[in-house]
Design a protein around this motif. Sequence first.
Motif, PDB file in Angstrom:
ATOM      1  N   CYS A 406     -19.340  24.603  16.326  1.00  0.00           N
ATOM      2  CA  CYS A 406     -18.335  24.263  17.339  1.00  0.00           C
ATOM      3  C   CYS A 406     -18.375  25.265  18.491  1.00  0.00           C
ATOM      4  CB  CYS A 406     -16.947  24.220  16.703  1.00  0.00           C
ATOM      5  SG  CYS A 406     -16.692  22.835  15.559  1.00  0.00           S
ATOM      6  N   ALA A 407     -18.535  26.549  18.166  1.00  0.00           N
ATOM      7  CA  ALA A 407     -18.628  27.562  19.219  1.00  0.00           C
ATOM      8  C   ALA A 407     -19.894  27.361  20.048  1.00  0.00           C
ATOM      9  CB  ALA A 407     -18.615  28.955  18.594  1.00  0.00           C
ATOM     10  N   LEU A 408     -20.977  27.000  19.392  1.00  0.00           N
ATOM     11  CA  LEU A 408     -22.239  26.766  20.097  1.00  0.00           C
ATOM     12  C   LEU A 408     -22.125  25.574  21.040  1.00  0.00           C
ATOM     13  CD1 LEU A 408     -25.223  27.750  20.203  1.00  0.00           C
ATOM     14  CD2 LEU A 408     -25.715  26.018  18.459  1.00  0.00           C
ATOM     15  N   THR A 409     -21.425  24.537  20.615  1.00  0.00           N
ATOM     16  CA  THR A 409     -21.248  23.351  21.467  1.00  0.00           C
ATOM     17  C   THR A 409     -20.365  23.681  22.668  1.00  0.00           C
ATOM     18  OG1 THR A 409     -21.400  22.027  19.441  1.00  0.00           O
ATOM     19  CG2 THR A 409     -20.692  20.898  21.433  1.00  0.00           C
ATOM     20  N   ALA A 410     -19.355  24.510  22.449  1.00  0.00           N
ATOM     21  CA  ALA A 410     -18.526  24.958  23.569  1.00  0.00           C
ATOM     22  C   ALA A 410     -19.357  25.764  24.559  1.00  0.00           C
ATOM     23  CB  ALA A 410     -17.352  25.786  23.058  1.00  0.00           C
ATOM     24  N   GLU A 411     -20.297  26.572  24.052  1.00  0.00           N
ATOM     25  CA  GLU A 411     -21.196  27.328  24.925  1.00  0.00           C
ATOM     26  C   GLU A 411     -22.110  26.383  25.709  1.00  0.00           C
ATOM     27  OE1 GLU A 411     -23.191  30.524  26.767  1.00  0.00           O
ATOM     28  OE2 GLU A 411     -21.234  30.336  25.797  1.00  0.00           O
ATOM     29  N   ALA A 412     -22.599  25.335  25.048  1.00  0.00           N
ATOM     30  CA  ALA A 412     -23.420  24.341  25.744  1.00  0.00           C
ATOM     31  C   ALA A 412     -22.631  23.691  26.880  1.00  0.00           C
ATOM     32  CB  ALA A 412     -23.908  23.285  24.747  1.00  0.00           C
ATOM     33  N   HIS A 413     -21.358  23.420  26.635  1.00  0.00           N
ATOM     34  CA  HIS A 413     -20.504  22.838  27.668  1.00  0.00           C
ATOM     35  C   HIS A 413     -20.388  23.785  28.858  1.00  0.00           C
ATOM     36  CE1 HIS A 413     -16.558  22.048  29.604  1.00  0.00           C
ATOM     37  NE2 HIS A 413     -16.882  20.786  29.402  1.00  0.00           N
ATOM     38  N   ARG A 414     -20.171  25.064  28.603  1.00  0.00           N
ATOM     39  CA  ARG A 414     -20.048  26.042  29.688  1.00  0.00           C
ATOM     40  C   ARG A 414     -21.352  26.148  30.485  1.00  0.00           C
ATOM     41  NH1 ARG A 414     -16.934  28.745  25.663  1.00  0.00           N
ATOM     42  NH2 ARG A 414     -18.781  29.858  24.911  1.00  0.00           N
ATOM     43  N   MET A 415     -22.467  26.149  29.777  1.00  0.00           N
ATOM     44  CA  MET A 415     -23.759  26.280  30.451  1.00  0.00           C
ATOM     45  C   MET A 415     -24.043  25.071  31.334  1.00  0.00           C
ATOM     46  SD  MET A 415     -25.960  27.875  27.255  1.00  0.00           S
ATOM     47  CE  MET A 415     -27.518  27.929  28.161  1.00  0.00           C
ATOM     48  N   LEU A 416     -23.801  23.876  30.822  1.00  0.00           N
ATOM     49  CA  LEU A 416     -24.081  22.669  31.592  1.00  0.00           C
ATOM     50  C   LEU A 416     -23.118  22.510  32.766  1.00  0.00           C
ATOM     51  CD1 LEU A 416     -24.852  20.316  28.602  1.00  0.00           C
ATOM     52  CD2 LEU A 416     -26.417  20.764  30.505  1.00  0.00           C
ATOM     53  N   ALA A 417     -21.848  22.884  32.554  1.00  0.00           N
ATOM     54  CA  ALA A 417     -20.862  22.770  33.635  1.00  0.00           C
ATOM     55  C   ALA A 417     -21.204  23.691  34.794  1.00  0.00           C
ATOM     56  CB  ALA A 417     -19.475  23.086  33.089  1.00  0.00           C
ATOM     57  N   ALA A 418     -21.943  24.754  34.516  1.00  0.00           N
ATOM     58  CA  ALA A 418     -22.318  25.703  35.570  1.00  0.00           C
ATOM     59  C   ALA A 418     -23.540  25.246  36.355  1.00  0.00           C
ATOM     60  CB  ALA A 418     -22.580  27.080  34.962  1.00  0.00           C
ATOM     61  N   GLU A 419     -24.198  24.195  35.909  1.00  0.00           N
ATOM     62  CA  GLU A 419     -25.402  23.697  36.570  1.00  0.00           C
ATOM     63  C   GLU A 419     -25.008  22.595  37.562  1.00  0.00           C
ATOM     64  OE1 GLU A 419     -28.313  25.007  36.202  1.00  0.00           O
ATOM     65  OE2 GLU A 419     -27.841  26.310  34.492  1.00  0.00           O
ATOM     66  N   PRO A 420     -25.311  22.752  38.851  1.00  0.00           N
ATOM     67  CA  PRO A 420     -24.873  21.763  39.858  1.00  0.00           C
ATOM     68  C   PRO A 420     -25.534  20.398  39.720  1.00  0.00           C
ATOM     69  CG  PRO A 420     -26.340  23.397  40.841  1.00  0.00           C
ATOM     70  CD  PRO A 420     -26.035  23.884  39.457  1.00  0.00           C
ATOM     71  N   LEU A 425     -19.460  15.204  30.628  1.00  0.00           N
ATOM     72  CA  LEU A 425     -18.553  14.061  30.596  1.00  0.00           C
ATOM     73  C   LEU A 425     -17.262  14.295  29.824  1.00  0.00           C
ATOM     74  CD1 LEU A 425     -21.234  11.265  30.125  1.00  0.00           C
ATOM     75  CD2 LEU A 425     -20.166  12.087  32.245  1.00  0.00           C
ATOM     76  N   HIS A 426     -17.196  15.370  29.056  1.00  0.00           N
ATOM     77  CA  HIS A 426     -15.978  15.643  28.303  1.00  0.00           C
ATOM     78  C   HIS A 426     -16.049  17.065  27.774  1.00  0.00           C
ATOM     79  CE1 HIS A 426     -17.883  15.294  24.175  1.00  0.00           C
ATOM     80  NE2 HIS A 426     -18.814  14.802  24.964  1.00  0.00           N
ATOM     81  N   GLU A 427     -14.915  17.595  27.390  1.00  0.00           N
ATOM     82  CA  GLU A 427     -14.890  18.888  26.711  1.00  0.00           C
ATOM     83  C   GLU A 427     -15.048  18.628  25.224  1.00  0.00           C
ATOM     84  OE1 GLU A 427     -12.048  22.839  26.291  1.00  0.00           O
ATOM     85  OE2 GLU A 427     -11.722  21.407  27.925  1.00  0.00           O
ATOM     86  N   PRO A 428     -16.003  19.256  24.554  1.00  0.00           N
ATOM     87  CA  PRO A 428     -16.255  18.921  23.140  1.00  0.00           C
ATOM     88  C   PRO A 428     -15.101  19.327  22.244  1.00  0.00           C
ATOM     89  CG  PRO A 428     -17.509  20.866  23.790  1.00  0.00           C
ATOM     90  CD  PRO A 428     -16.903  20.323  25.048  1.00  0.00           C
ATOM     91  N   GLU A 429     -14.788  18.450  21.288  1.00  0.00           N
ATOM     92  CA  GLU A 429     -13.764  18.747  20.299  1.00  0.00           C
ATOM     93  C   GLU A 429     -14.362  19.309  19.012  1.00  0.00           C
ATOM     94  OE1 GLU A 429     -10.306  16.036  20.101  1.00  0.00           O
ATOM     95  OE2 GLU A 429     -11.536  14.687  21.312  1.00  0.00           O
ATOM     96  N   ALA A 430     -15.655  19.132  18.851  1.00  0.00           N
ATOM     97  CA  ALA A 430     -16.329  19.668  17.664  1.00  0.00           C
ATOM     98  C   ALA A 430     -17.751  20.059  18.068  1.00  0.00           C
ATOM     99  CB  ALA A 430     -16.305  18.653  16.519  1.00  0.00           C
ATOM    100  N   ASN A 431     -18.749  19.324  17.597  1.00  0.00           N
ATOM    101  CA  ASN A 431     -20.144  19.714  17.841  1.00  0.00           C
ATOM    102  C   ASN A 431     -20.967  18.622  18.506  1.00  0.00           C
ATOM    103  OD1 ASN A 431     -20.019  18.117  15.477  1.00  0.00           O
ATOM    104  ND2 ASN A 431     -21.975  18.920  14.779  1.00  0.00           N
ATOM    105  N   ILE A 432     -20.307  17.701  19.208  1.00  0.00           N
ATOM    106  CA  ILE A 432     -20.975  16.630  19.944  1.00  0.00           C
ATOM    107  C   ILE A 432     -20.643  16.771  21.419  1.00  0.00           C
ATOM    108  CG2 ILE A 432     -21.128  14.141  20.298  1.00  0.00           C
ATOM    109  CD1 ILE A 432     -20.512  13.750  17.351  1.00  0.00           C
TER     110      ILE A 432
END
Length: 520
Positions: A406-420, A425-432
């Motif tokens: 779950c922490a890794l997926t949240a990190e993926a969200h942060r990394m992708l959100a920083a890319e222009p 499409l959503h903030e992850p609630e678990a690992n998807i």
Amino acid sequence: MKLARTQSAIDHSVNGGERRTADGDLAGAFDSAQFHRAVEQCAVRLRLYLDDPEIKGLDLVEPAVLMKAARELMTTETAGIAPFDGDRLGRIIDLYLSTGIQVHSPGYMGRQFSGTVPLAGLMDLVSSVANQPSSFYEAGQLPNVAERLMAEELTALIGWDTETSTMVTTSGGSMANLTALLAARNRAFPGIWTRGVAGEGGHPAVALSEDAHYSVDRAVGVLGIGAERIVRLPVDDHGRIRPELVGPALDAAERRGLNVFCLVASAGTTSMGAFDPLAELAELTRPRGIWLHVDGAHGASLLVSPAHRRRLDGIAEADSLTWDAHKMLFVPAPCTLLFYRDGTAARGAFRQRASYVFDEEPDIYSAFDSGDKNLECTKRPMIMPLWTLWSVYGPALFARKIDHLCALTAEAHRMLAAEPDFTVLHEPEANILCFRFTPESLADGDLHRLQLAIRNRIRADGRFFISKVDIAGVAALRVVLMNHRIDAGHLALLIAEIRTTGHQVLRDGAARDDKDGIQP
């Protein structure tokens, strides 16, 4: 005592006691020494497989090529039993491991089945050789006891009374959802098992999320209810049922003459990993007498994690729960757990008598039988890998890995959100996590086709395996992080590969790659 005699026999064999083997041509196939050598051969290859540090996705072989390779491994002996060929076995294992999805590799980010804890696979081997079907206690004594023990452990996490609730294992989440709907239908329409839908009167209907797993639609069809009697519940931008619209949807169904007997919620949808608001849905279904079933095939495992179990707030108010241990509890598939808050409701799914399996006079042994609660009569002892891991390592093993993913997926969200040039499409609630590659140069009509082309090319390249899903009718890229060996470095490599692949697709255009359909 029987257990003491069994242990004595094991000690005698280990210390060099006499062995008795079958005579004739069958002896070789059943010889324990030969089996031991074969297991060692498998173990060596599996160790290399588990220790392989290479980033691998999927080597997608054309079926005709794989058919040819597999056919060449089949013995040509037909007149008698062919002698054991260790080299042939080794090549079969190598072919199996090399052509499968590399679930233990950091490149695997595409599906919801897991790389297993290796010890679970070892217990699966023991179960296969011992071959103890577990629907009835006399056929699988320890599996039935283990099932009861795991029910106690996991039911307490749900928040139900362990004395009055019950759990049965089933072969997959689809089977569990079907079984739960059967129990719900038979409670609402007691005569339907005997007289059928037409003879019961009324119009049975099921309410479910627009984003519910397809197995629920399939179950409705199997039950003969009909797709036209599915009440679709709207979801928000994150894929969660909108509770403020459930009441009006149920009222509209009632005006149409539909009798909604079950509402199916999700705890971790397949597409976006969304968790429906269970507490609010329970408040809506309970006064109406509607059975609340939760398809938690993916997300129910978060109950094991103190840090993440809040995602399932309200689960204690549900009537039944599907929970796939072969997803986020990291055991071999299938291993699905179906829970009922009221244990007596489990027997309502199937109403049959069969003298060859069901005892007329229940006793302390038949009390552990589950054959009257599930569709399968012969059922693998699928609980054994899970119970073994729980017994050897304890629940922290599962919680630690879930927290990491779950922490890794949240990190993926942060990394992708920083890319222009990416849109999350959503903030992850678990690992998807679902996202799209959206460079400025992209034509409006090519968004869908570009995501498909990227996914297909990355899969063909063989380093990463990701999936895709349609969101609001438009394709999106999807990662499901199931492997604790993945780190931020692997995520950065994936992002870079998606970007490079996307720009290559755009450069190639329709002239170079007709199947992509991208405009030059």
